[in-house]
Write a protein that holds these residues in place. Structure first.
Motif, PDB file in Angstrom:
ATOM      1  N   VAL A 196      53.324 -13.006 -60.091  1.00  0.00           N
ATOM      2  CA  VAL A 196      52.775 -14.153 -60.825  1.00  0.00           C
ATOM      3  C   VAL A 196      51.682 -14.838 -60.006  1.00  0.00           C
ATOM      4  N   ARG A 197      51.972 -15.064 -58.733  1.00  0.00           N
ATOM      5  CA  ARG A 197      51.022 -15.814 -57.916  1.00  0.00           C
ATOM      6  C   ARG A 197      49.722 -15.027 -57.704  1.00  0.00           C
ATOM      7  N   CYS A 198      49.851 -13.724 -57.476  1.00  0.00           N
ATOM      8  CA  CYS A 198      48.644 -12.932 -57.257  1.00  0.00           C
ATOM      9  C   CYS A 198      47.826 -12.815 -58.540  1.00  0.00           C
ATOM     10  N   THR A 199      48.547 -12.641 -59.663  1.00  0.00           N
ATOM     11  CA  THR A 199      47.840 -12.541 -60.927  1.00  0.00           C
ATOM     12  C   THR A 199      47.063 -13.826 -61.194  1.00  0.00           C
ATOM     13  N   ALA A 200      47.725 -14.956 -60.961  1.00  0.00           N
ATOM     14  CA  ALA A 200      47.051 -16.236 -61.183  1.00  0.00           C
ATOM     15  C   ALA A 200      45.833 -16.358 -60.274  1.00  0.00           C
ATOM     16  N   ASP A 201      45.986 -15.897 -59.061  1.00  0.00           N
ATOM     17  CA  ASP A 201      44.890 -15.949 -58.092  1.00  0.00           C
ATOM     18  C   ASP A 201      43.701 -15.119 -58.543  1.00  0.00           C
ATOM     19  N   GLN A 202      44.033 -13.878 -58.982  1.00  0.00           N
ATOM     20  CA  GLN A 202      42.958 -12.935 -59.235  1.00  0.00           C
ATOM     21  C   GLN A 202      42.350 -13.046 -60.623  1.00  0.00           C
ATOM     22  N   THR A 203      43.184 -13.453 -61.593  1.00  0.00           N
ATOM     23  CA  THR A 203      42.663 -13.451 -62.965  1.00  0.00           C
ATOM     24  C   THR A 203      42.526 -14.841 -63.559  1.00  0.00           C
ATOM     25  N   GLY A 204      43.145 -15.825 -62.925  1.00  0.00           N
ATOM     26  CA  GLY A 204      43.085 -17.175 -63.480  1.00  0.00           C
ATOM     27  C   GLY A 204      44.063 -17.383 -64.628  1.00  0.00           C
TER      28      GLY A 204
END
Ligand code: ARG
Length: 487
Positions: free
Chosen positions: A308-316
């Motif tokens: 979740v955290r990486c996805t939010a980081d990379q894709t917004g």
């Protein structure tokens, strides 16, 4: 991979839960106690015996209940009844006004008093000598309250989890005196020639059983049975019986001999006699069980949070979930695991009858998840960004690339760190005793409280942890080498 993990987790939880519901026909009556208080309650041959279990056992049987005894810290005994974790508390509990606000008390079954224990050679003669002294008490007892109320700023109060630790501290010169209930004091004196009891009591008290405020029917039934036992003389017989057993054991350990004979004796007393090694064995199994299941749960949670955290980081995307994960990480990493364990047991599952192993697995799993999440997130970030782009330009979606390209590489990078987390967790479970679980550390405590010997039980426990950790480290080392070779 993820599916396999979740499947494993569910399977493991079913096994644990399956183990906790072994029911026979009769309704259960759960009794909370602190079995380190002879002659009222103590452990022997792996089971809990003494005046309280005998009385409550008999009454339970007459009322058609099956008795289940749960051993915990004295400070938790009344809370357990109050929060519905236990139906009755029987633990040499003194009736006090404070406690009456929290629970109902049955009629008193015996009178008691707080006494002073000192070393044989001590010059202390009574309360007047207290100022400036170090005083040992069992945490949460009326002895604790008494000293705190009358001598708060004049003495140093040392609060111990069980009375025998306080007595040990007295014998080994760490404190000047112990304030403790009269009858256990008598038992301790009879087994330890180095100490004596001062004649004048500090208080006069009455012991009774505690029952939940919402259960006045049980109180009524209990009082009626108790009354019958009093008039028939049965009650006095039980009390006398256990007083006598404990008197007869007076002076059991005799340590006035040579080093090797003494060592041999202590090895025998601490590990062989009464099958005491079984505490360590069973404790070890509980520790492993909690650790393994918590690690699995931690990995599931950690993986989800990291993704979740990486996805939010990379894709917004997933902003809201990302925020939730951050709160989780902050709270879990910002508070001690013991506190989390206690909150989960006494607050969150306060009115649910749930296996302690399961509570521990949940608490340590949630705790470990936070650390695992950061480890895995680091792993994902260490995978070159170009991999994500390459995957997507080949026509894979974001999720597919994450799952088939990024995560496998990330996992490989973080395996050593995950292994390390496993080791840390194994040692952290040593606080499981706080919720009355008999893990490896608690097993050492139990032996210590029975043999009044701190050295061997603690060293044995330490050696077992050390051996397991060394084996795990060795395995990890090999794994790391293998991974390097395959690069
Ligand atoms: N009578 C004291 C109290 O109620 C001490 C009881 C301690 N009991 C025990 N099982 N450790 O506070």
């Amino acid at each position: 991979m993820i599916k396999r993990f979740i499947g494993l987790m569910l399977l493991a939880l079913t096994v644990v839960c399956g183990g906790c519901g072994k029911d026979s026909g009769a309704p259960k009556l759960v009794m909370a106690t602190n079995a380190a208080f002879p002659p009222y309650e103590y452990k022997e041959h792996g089971r809990i015996d003494g005046i309280d279990p005998a009385i409550v056992g008999l009454i339970a049987q007459r009322l058609g209940y099956e008795l289940e005894i749960r051993d915990m810290e004295f400070g938790a005994v009344i809370t357990a009844v109050q929060t519905g974790k236990a139906d009755i508390a029987a633990s040499g509990i003194t009736i006090t006004e404070e406690r009456k606000k929290q629970v109902l008390f049955t009629n008193s079954y015996v009178s008691a008093a707080q006494m002073i224990l000192v070393r044989k050679d001590s010059g202390i003669t009574g309360e007047a000598d207290f100022p400036g002294k170090s005083i040992g008490v069992q945490e949460g007892t009326t002895g604790d309250t008494y000293v705190n109320k009358h001598f708060k700023d004049k003495v140093r109060i040392n609060r111990y989890k069980d009375p025998s630790s306080a007595v040990q501290a007295l014998i080994t010169n760490k404190i000047d005196l112990v304030v403790i209930d009269a009858e256990p004091a008598q038992v301790f004196v009879s087994k330890n020639p180095e100490i004596r009891q001062l004649p004048k009591p500090l208080t006069h008290e009455e012991y009774a059983f505690a029952i939940n405020k919402n259960n006045p029917e049980l109180l009524g039934k209990f009082n009626a049975e108790l009354m019958k036992m009093k008039t028939s003389g049965e009650l006095d017989d039980i009390i006398e019986h256990y007083r006598k057993i404990n008197d007869e054991r007076a002076g059991e350990p005799d340590f006035a001999r040579g080093f090797w004979t003494r060592l041999e004796d202590s090895l025998y007393v601490n590990f062989v006699k009464d099958g005491r090694y079984k505490y360590l064995l069973n404790g070890f199994i509980v520790t492993l069980e909690i650790t393994v299941l918590a690690v699995l749960m931690g990995i599931v949670i950690g993986l989800a949070v990291a993704v979740v955290r990486c996805t939010a980081d990379q894709t917004g995307h997933l902003k809201w979930l990302d925020w939730l994960c951050r709160v989780y990480l902050t709270v879990i990493r910002g508070t001690p695991v013991v506190v989390q364990l206690l909150i989960i047991y006494f607050v969150i599952f306060s009115s649910i009858n749930i296996s302690q192993v399961l509570v521990a697995v949940i608490a340590f799993g949630i705790n470990s998840g936070a650390y695992v999440a950061e480890i895995i997130r680091g792993g994902i970030m260490s995978v070159d960004r170009g991999q994500m782009e390459a995957g997507q330009s080949l026509g894979l979606t974001y999720t597919q690339t994450m799952r088939f390209v990024v995560l496998p590489q990330a996992f490989k990078n973080v395996l050593p760190a995950l292994g390390n987390e496993f080791i840390v967790l194994l040692k952290e479970t040593s606080v499981a005793g706080y919720i009355a679980l008999q893990d490896l550390t608690k097993a050492g405590d139990i032996i210590r409280s029975q043999t009044y010997d701190a050295f061997l039980p603690l060293i044995a426990v330490a050696l077992i942890y050390l051996t397991v950790v060394m084996c795990l480290s060795w395995l990890l080392g090999r794994l790391e080498k293998r991974l390097k070779k395959n690069e």
